[in-house]
Design an enzyme around this catalytic site. Structure first.
Site, PDB file in Angstrom:
ATOM      1  N   ILE A  43       0.647  -1.288  -0.380  1.00  0.00           N
ATOM      2  CA  ILE A  43      -0.020   0.311  -0.003  1.00  0.00           C
ATOM      3  C   ILE A  43       0.954   1.631  -0.040  1.00  0.00           C
ATOM      4  CG2 ILE A  43      -1.743   1.151   1.003  1.00  0.00           C
ATOM      5  CD1 ILE A  43      -2.500  -1.611   2.173  1.00  0.00           C
TER       6      ILE A  43
ATOM      7  N   ALA B  45      -3.065   3.288   8.806  1.00  0.00           N
ATOM      8  CA  ALA B  45      -3.038   1.185   9.160  1.00  0.00           C
ATOM      9  C   ALA B  45      -3.286   0.905  10.007  1.00  0.00           C
ATOM     10  CB  ALA B  45      -1.567   1.667  10.071  1.00  0.00           C
ATOM     11  N   ARG B  46      -2.548   1.228  11.367  1.00  0.00           N
ATOM     12  CA  ARG B  46      -3.918   0.903  12.802  1.00  0.00           C
ATOM     13  C   ARG B  46      -3.663   1.804  13.984  1.00  0.00           C
ATOM     14  NH1 ARG B  46      -6.119  -3.084   9.882  1.00  0.00           N
ATOM     15  NH2 ARG B  46      -6.211  -4.480   9.835  1.00  0.00           N
TER      16      ARG B  46
ATOM     17  N   GLU C 217     -11.414   1.175  18.525  1.00  0.00           N
ATOM     18  CA  GLU C 217     -12.451   1.225  17.036  1.00  0.00           C
ATOM     19  C   GLU C 217     -13.434   0.122  18.338  1.00  0.00           C
ATOM     20  OE1 GLU C 217     -11.325   0.298  13.378  1.00  0.00           O
ATOM     21  OE2 GLU C 217      -9.876   1.579  13.336  1.00  0.00           O
TER      22      GLU C 217
ATOM     23  N   HIS D 253     -12.716   3.451   9.925  1.00  0.00           N
ATOM     24  CA  HIS D 253     -12.242   2.749   9.041  1.00  0.00           C
ATOM     25  C   HIS D 253     -12.328   2.436   7.785  1.00  0.00           C
ATOM     26  CE1 HIS D 253      -9.290  -0.984  10.565  1.00  0.00           C
ATOM     27  NE2 HIS D 253      -9.749  -1.067   9.038  1.00  0.00           N
TER      28      HIS D 253
HETATM   29  P1  NAP Z   1       3.092  -5.056   3.275  1.00  0.00           P
HETATM   30  O1  NAP Z   1       3.291  -4.967   2.113  1.00  0.00           O
HETATM   31  O2  NAP Z   1       3.349  -5.605   4.825  1.00  0.00           O
HETATM   32  O3  NAP Z   1       3.776  -3.871   4.020  1.00  0.00           O
HETATM   33  C1  NAP Z   1       4.098  -2.916   5.025  1.00  0.00           C
HETATM   34  C2  NAP Z   1       5.125  -2.338   5.313  1.00  0.00           C
HETATM   35  O4  NAP Z   1       5.231  -1.604   6.499  1.00  0.00           O
HETATM   36  C3  NAP Z   1       6.514  -2.681   4.665  1.00  0.00           C
HETATM   37  O5  NAP Z   1       6.957  -2.289   3.930  1.00  0.00           O
HETATM   38  C4  NAP Z   1       7.127  -3.129   6.733  1.00  0.00           C
HETATM   39  O6  NAP Z   1       9.221  -2.994   5.779  1.00  0.00           O
HETATM   40  C5  NAP Z   1       7.249  -1.743   7.632  1.00  0.00           C
HETATM   41  N1  NAP Z   1       7.017  -2.584   8.296  1.00  0.00           N
HETATM   42  C6  NAP Z   1       6.360  -3.251   9.493  1.00  0.00           C
HETATM   43  N2  NAP Z   1       7.073  -3.097  10.279  1.00  0.00           N
HETATM   44  C7  NAP Z   1       7.819  -1.788  10.733  1.00  0.00           C
HETATM   45  C8  NAP Z   1       8.119  -1.088  11.493  1.00  0.00           C
HETATM   46  N3  NAP Z   1       8.236  -1.508  12.830  1.00  0.00           N
HETATM   47  N4  NAP Z   1       8.987   0.260  11.438  1.00  0.00           N
HETATM   48  C9  NAP Z   1       9.096   0.755   9.950  1.00  0.00           C
HETATM   49  N5  NAP Z   1       7.640  -0.651   8.816  1.00  0.00           N
HETATM   50  C10 NAP Z   1       7.815  -1.149   9.350  1.00  0.00           C
HETATM   51  O7  NAP Z   1       1.666  -4.702   3.645  1.00  0.00           O
HETATM   52  P2  NAP Z   1       0.636  -3.469   3.230  1.00  0.00           P
HETATM   53  O8  NAP Z   1      -0.598  -4.406   1.984  1.00  0.00           O
HETATM   54  O9  NAP Z   1       0.777  -2.474   2.350  1.00  0.00           O
HETATM   55  O10 NAP Z   1      -0.938  -3.004   3.963  1.00  0.00           O
HETATM   56  C11 NAP Z   1      -0.539  -2.904   5.442  1.00  0.00           C
HETATM   57  C12 NAP Z   1      -1.342  -2.323   6.535  1.00  0.00           C
HETATM   58  O11 NAP Z   1      -2.195  -1.590   6.142  1.00  0.00           O
HETATM   59  C13 NAP Z   1      -1.849  -3.586   6.828  1.00  0.00           C
HETATM   60  O12 NAP Z   1      -1.239  -4.274   7.982  1.00  0.00           O
HETATM   61  C14 NAP Z   1      -3.247  -2.971   7.777  1.00  0.00           C
HETATM   62  O13 NAP Z   1      -2.583  -2.970   9.039  1.00  0.00           O
HETATM   63  C15 NAP Z   1      -3.125  -1.430   7.013  1.00  0.00           C
HETATM   64  N6  NAP Z   1      -4.173  -1.254   6.490  1.00  0.00           N
HETATM   65  C16 NAP Z   1      -5.645  -0.331   7.548  1.00  0.00           C
HETATM   66  C17 NAP Z   1      -6.463  -1.102   6.088  1.00  0.00           C
HETATM   67  C18 NAP Z   1      -8.055   0.338   6.469  1.00  0.00           C
HETATM   68  O14 NAP Z   1      -8.930   0.510   6.149  1.00  0.00           O
HETATM   69  N7  NAP Z   1      -6.992   1.887   6.878  1.00  0.00           N
HETATM   70  C19 NAP Z   1      -6.872  -1.626   5.305  1.00  0.00           C
HETATM   71  C20 NAP Z   1      -5.711  -2.263   4.820  1.00  0.00           C
HETATM   72  C21 NAP Z   1      -5.125  -2.884   5.090  1.00  0.00           C
HETATM   73  P3  NAP Z   1      10.112  -3.814   6.793  1.00  0.00           P
HETATM   74  O15 NAP Z   1       9.640  -4.961   6.764  1.00  0.00           O
HETATM   75  O16 NAP Z   1      11.596  -3.581   6.093  1.00  0.00           O
HETATM   76  O17 NAP Z   1       9.692  -2.674   7.877  1.00  0.00           O
HETATM   77  C1  8YV Z   2     -10.794  -3.984   6.256  1.00  0.00           C
HETATM   78  C2  8YV Z   2      -8.232  -3.529   6.897  1.00  0.00           C
HETATM   79  O1  8YV Z   2     -11.721  -2.933   7.002  1.00  0.00           O
HETATM   80  O2  8YV Z   2      -7.367  -4.976   5.582  1.00  0.00           O
HETATM   81  C3  8YV Z   2      -7.353  -4.781   6.337  1.00  0.00           C
HETATM   82  O3  8YV Z   2      -6.441  -4.934   7.300  1.00  0.00           O
HETATM   83  O4  8YV Z   2      -8.184  -3.016   8.356  1.00  0.00           O
HETATM   84  C4  8YV Z   2      -9.629  -3.198   6.074  1.00  0.00           C
HETATM   85  O5  8YV Z   2      -9.209  -3.541   4.632  1.00  0.00           O
HETATM   86  C5  8YV Z   2     -11.451  -5.247   7.246  1.00  0.00           C
HETATM   87  O6  8YV Z   2     -10.434  -5.786   6.957  1.00  0.00           O
HETATM   88  C6  8YV Z   2     -12.388  -5.790   7.454  1.00  0.00           C
HETATM   89  O7  8YV Z   2     -13.127  -5.934   8.543  1.00  0.00           O
END
Ligand code: NAP
Ligand code: 8YV
Length: 333
Positions: free
Chosen positions: A154, A230-231, A260, A278
């Site tokens: 992302i 993120a979270r 949340e 969220h």
């Molecule tokens: P991803 O491809 O695994 O990317 C996570 C990134 O975070 C990696 O670049 C990782 O690099 C870095 N990271 C991990 N620990 C870290 C630390 N301590 N300090 C700095 N960087 C760190 O995951 P993604 O698919 O992009 O998703 C990321 C996160 O977005 C999910 O895990 C979820 O919590 C959140 N999310 C939120 C929503 C929402 O609805 N708001 C929806 C989807 C996802 P390194 O391993 O090199 O540190």
């Molecule tokens: C969703 C999320 O809202 O993918 C994640 O990590 O936080 C969001 O995409 C959630 O998983 C739906 O429950």
């Protein structure tokens, strides 16, 4: 052959729940509503299905001796006890990739809404204030400096979008990304000191708890903006409230929160904050893709195509099957 019985641990998106009900015998949060009935059916439960925000503890898994799989409707799984699952070789599957675009779009949307005061401008017109004079000026985004905390799937998609706004892009993560054109900073504080907008998009959980603390906010400074998709746990929310109240940073755009769906009153009261519940991945198109992916992986797992593996979390076999089916691949930077 009888249908597998599965336990639902969250209020799932209804069309996804329906798909599960069509395929499995579904027990929806029965451990909360009827513990005695849960005790009866627990030995037969073969899978758990939940969302990215759900919590699945070792204690819950311990009550399910036949548990083979945990399916996460989302990419984040920080509140699932992965260590406990691995000890019992329980597959954990999630839905990465298919939601990357939406979450990146929302990160950019929050950045624009915040800097250009879009919610405030909407209120200004509706409340008839325009007739009394213009709104205060806003902050330009194009050409500004963006710092991304977590350059994964992302984070990289956010960077690609930001390039379209002629922003300079820098990032931090634990590991520097090879062959990446963006400048790397080893810590969030070092990055924050050099940018106008700090976008947080790491996983949640113990490894990132409070990563964005008072020091990082102070480095971001009084003209800096924080965006978190993120979270909630990644930000020290109390420190953020103090920073916003005292002008330590200029504003914040937040899609996720520590507790949340409870959002601190102090955040709701501030005009330099944009809040969303969220919803970063919450579009029809993406929810359908997430449901399809979750159901496909579950079917593959139950039909023993890769029962010892999982999608992207703990093993390659199902991940490979899914990549082959959907043509997805991980791209960072
Ligand atoms: P991803 O491809 O695994 O990317 C996570 C990134 O975070 C990696 O670049 C990782 O690099 C870095 N990271 C991990 N620990 C870290 C630390 N301590 N300090 C700095 N960087 C760190 O995951 P993604 O698919 O992009 O998703 C990321 C996160 O977005 C999910 O895990 C979820 O919590 C959140 N999310 C939120 C929503 C929402 O609805 N708001 C929806 C989807 C996802 P390194 O391993 O090199 O540190
Ligand atoms: C969703 C999320 O809202 O993918 C994640 O990590 O936080 C969001 O995409 C959630 O998983 C739906 O429950």
């Amino acid at each position: 052959m009888s249908k597998p019985e599965i336990l639902i641990v969250a209020k799932l998106w209804p069309p996804y729940l329906q798909q599960l009900q069509d395929t499995y015998i579904v027990h929806d949060r029965i451990y909360e509503t009827d513990p005695a009935a849960f005790a009866q059916i627990a030995p037969r439960i073969r899978a758990i299905a939940g969302g990215g925000e759900s919590q699945v503890t070792r204690a819950l898994m311990d009550q399910l001796p036949s548990l083979e799989m945990i399916s996460v409707f989302g990419v984040g799984y920080d509140r699932y006890d992965v260590a406990a699952a691995r000890e019992r070789k329980i597959s954990i599957t999630n839905t990465p990739d298919v939601l990357t675009d939406d979450v990146a779009d929302m990160g950019i949307a929050l950045m624009l809404a915040l800097s250009r005061s879009v919610p405030q401008a909407d209120k200004y017109v509706r409340q008839g204030k325009w007739t009394s004079g213009p709104m205060p000026l806003a902050r330009k985004v194009s050409g500004a400096r963006l710092g991304i905390v977590g350059l994964g799937r992302i984070g990289s998609a956010i960077a690609r979008r930001a390039a379209g706004f002629d922003m300079s892009i820098a990032y931090t993560s634990r590991n520097q990304v090879l062959n990446c054109p963006y400048k790397y900073y080893p810590t969030p504080a070092a990055l924050a000191a050099e940018v106008d907008f700090l976008m947080v998009i790491t996983p949640g959980g113990a490894g990132t708890k409070g990563l964005i603390n008072a020091d990082v906010l102070s480095a971001l400074g009084k003209t800096g903006y924080l965006i978190n998709v993120a979270r909630g746990s990644v930000i020290d929310e109390s420190a953020l409230i103090v920073a916003l109240q005292n002008g330590v940073i200029a504003g914040a755009g937040l899609d996720v929160f520590e507790d949340e769906p409870n959002v601190p009153e102090a955040l709701c009261a501030m005009s330099n904050v944009v809040l969303t519940p969220h919803v970063a991945s919450a579009t029809w198109q993406t929810r359908k893709a997430m449901a399809s992916r979750a159901v496909t992986v579950a079917t593959l797992t139950f039909t023993r195509l890769g029962n010892s593996g999982s999608c992207s979390i703990s093993g390659p076999r199902v991940a490979r099957s899914i990549a082959a089916l959907s043509g997805t691949k991980n791209t960072a930077c």
